[in-house]
Design a protein around this motif. Structure first.
Motif, PDB file in Angstrom:
ATOM      1  N   ARG A 103       1.070  -1.624   0.095  1.00  0.00           N
ATOM      2  CA  ARG A 103       0.020  -0.174  -0.096  1.00  0.00           C
ATOM      3  C   ARG A 103       0.971   1.545  -0.459  1.00  0.00           C
ATOM      4  NH1 ARG A 103      -4.346   2.030   0.619  1.00  0.00           N
ATOM      5  NH2 ARG A 103      -4.916   3.924   1.437  1.00  0.00           N
ATOM      6  N   GLU A 142      -2.070   8.301   7.399  1.00  0.00           N
ATOM      7  CA  GLU A 142      -3.682   8.366   6.466  1.00  0.00           C
ATOM      8  C   GLU A 142      -4.453   9.578   5.870  1.00  0.00           C
ATOM      9  OE1 GLU A 142      -4.789   5.304   4.265  1.00  0.00           O
ATOM     10  OE2 GLU A 142      -3.086   4.105   4.654  1.00  0.00           O
ATOM     11  N   GLN A 157      -9.969   3.937   5.388  1.00  0.00           N
ATOM     12  CA  GLN A 157      -9.071   3.342   5.571  1.00  0.00           C
ATOM     13  C   GLN A 157      -8.537   3.733   7.249  1.00  0.00           C
ATOM     14  OE1 GLN A 157      -6.973   1.449   3.374  1.00  0.00           O
ATOM     15  NE2 GLN A 157      -5.904   0.493   4.475  1.00  0.00           N
ATOM     16  N   GLY A 180      -6.456  -3.205   1.098  1.00  0.00           N
ATOM     17  CA  GLY A 180      -6.143  -2.091   1.222  1.00  0.00           C
ATOM     18  C   GLY A 180      -4.652  -1.523  -0.150  1.00  0.00           C
ATOM     19  N   ASP A 208     -12.126   5.296  -2.188  1.00  0.00           N
ATOM     20  CA  ASP A 208     -12.713   4.361  -1.501  1.00  0.00           C
ATOM     21  C   ASP A 208     -14.289   4.937  -1.524  1.00  0.00           C
ATOM     22  OD1 ASP A 208     -14.981   2.486   0.298  1.00  0.00           O
ATOM     23  OD2 ASP A 208     -12.548   1.669   1.344  1.00  0.00           O
TER      24      ASP A 208
END
Length: 352
Positions: free
Chosen positions: A108, A308, A278, A265, A271
């Motif tokens: 990721r 994130e 996330q 992920g 998303d």
């Protein structure tokens, strides 16, 4: 501060990474006390953040060279929080995850690094290809060590998603007969694969997963398909239960669910449920770790959630409502890391 940075860089060149780490830690402390610029009255918050991020990134390198990837990962999260748009910070985070054998998370980070690099002006195709190769290698490594689930990627254009999902589930069952206890296709968000742009320009995929254990598969599907992700151990963290029950849940179920979630992920930049999804998953994970009295791991996951959240606006367009939630969750994460308690946005989400 300048002397500490100069000494730290010199120690790095001499490969004396322990001494370099000490110098950069001193520099970071001085930076936090307001010595980042000669005239504090003319200070630029962005300039201070970039300098702090650069020092953090040097600490990442030092601790990786010293064989302490856990400590390096902590500093990699902090370097991203300070400067989330710089692709190198995400690439160093990927290196830390790789050293800790957390290959899905490394994939990721490499995907995000590649995406940010392409978005940056002056991106070179050869560097972009190398980033994609690293991302691909981490994805393959994650799958090679996985025994509880398998996956299938199906090219997706703009056809009827429901029909394509049925077709993907059927194809998966034919190709992976050992993983048919529970099969589902992620309905939220289109997945990307590390393929060279000239051969597959902008190709998007549906991701189908199949599990050996029916209950694990059903739980992961519930987690992935709900509009607001709720960790399956939520009942444990919200209601009185023994530490033994929580530990048993984590060892038997939680670890395998998180492995599947991390893999999902590793190929999804956006998303459909929102840019904070996330991070919310990581908040749930941190809650369970807190219940298990694993303070250090909880702090690491919260820092990862903050990284994130800080990166999200650079990867997708964010609505005013989402931006408000993002900032509230960032403040909540800082409060949790500082040990402060009280009513927060996160507490309300858990109640809901």
């Amino acid at each position: 501060l300048r002397a500490a940075l100069r000494d730290g860089s010199a120690r790095c060149r001499q490969r004396d990474f322990a001494a370099a780490a000490a110098k950069f830690s001193t520099a970071l402390e001085l930076c936090s006390k307001g010595f980042a610029l000669e005239d504090p009255l003319k200070s630029s918050p962005d300039g201070i953040s970039r300098l702090a991020s650069w020092i953090e990134s040097k600490l990442v390198i030092c601790y990786l060279k010293l064989g302490q990837p856990g400590l390096a990962l902590h500093h990699s999260h902090r370097s991203i929080i300070q400067n989330p748009s710089h692709f190198c910070n995400h690439l160093r985070q990927a290196a830390c995850f790789r050293c800790l054998h957390r290959y899905s998370e490394a994939a990721r980070s490499a995907m995000v690094a590649q995406c940010l690099y392409v978005l940056a002006e002056g991106a070179r195709p050869d560097t972009s290809d190398l980033l994609q190769l690293y991302w691909q290698a981490m994805t393959q490594e994650a799958l090679s060590g996985e025994v509880s689930f398998s996956v299938l990627y199906t090219p997706f254009e703009k056809e009827d998603k429901a029909d394509k999902i049925k077709e993907a589930n059927k194809t998966f069952a034919e190709k992976h007969p050992d993983y048919v206890q529970h099969i589902f296709t992620d309905p939220h968000g289109i997945h990307l694969l590390p393929e060279k742009a000239e051969s597959h320009p902008g190709q998007q995929y549906l991701l189908t997963l199949g599990f050996r254990n029916k209950e694990i598969g059903k739980t992961v599907e519930k987690f992935v398909t709900q509009n607001l992700p709720v960790f399956p151990g939520q009942k444990i963290t919200c209601s009185p239960s023994t530490e033994e029950e929580a530990e048993t849940f984590w060892q038997n179920t939680g670890k395998r669910i998180m492995a599947a979630m991390a893999f999902i992920g590793s190929s999804k930049i956006k998303d459909e449920r929102g840019p904070c999804t996330q991070a919310i998953e990581q908040f749930h994970h941190a809650s369970l770790l807190s219940h298990l009295q694993r303070g250090e791991e909880q702090a690491q996951v919260m820092a990862q959630a903050m990284a994130e959240l800080a990166t999200a606006p650079y990867l997708q367009r964010i609505s005013q409502e989402d931006d408000k939630l993002l900032q509230s969750l960032m403040a909540d994460a800082m409060d949790i890391l500082a040990g402060r308690t009280g009513e927060r946005v996160w507490t309300k989400i858990q109640k809901v």
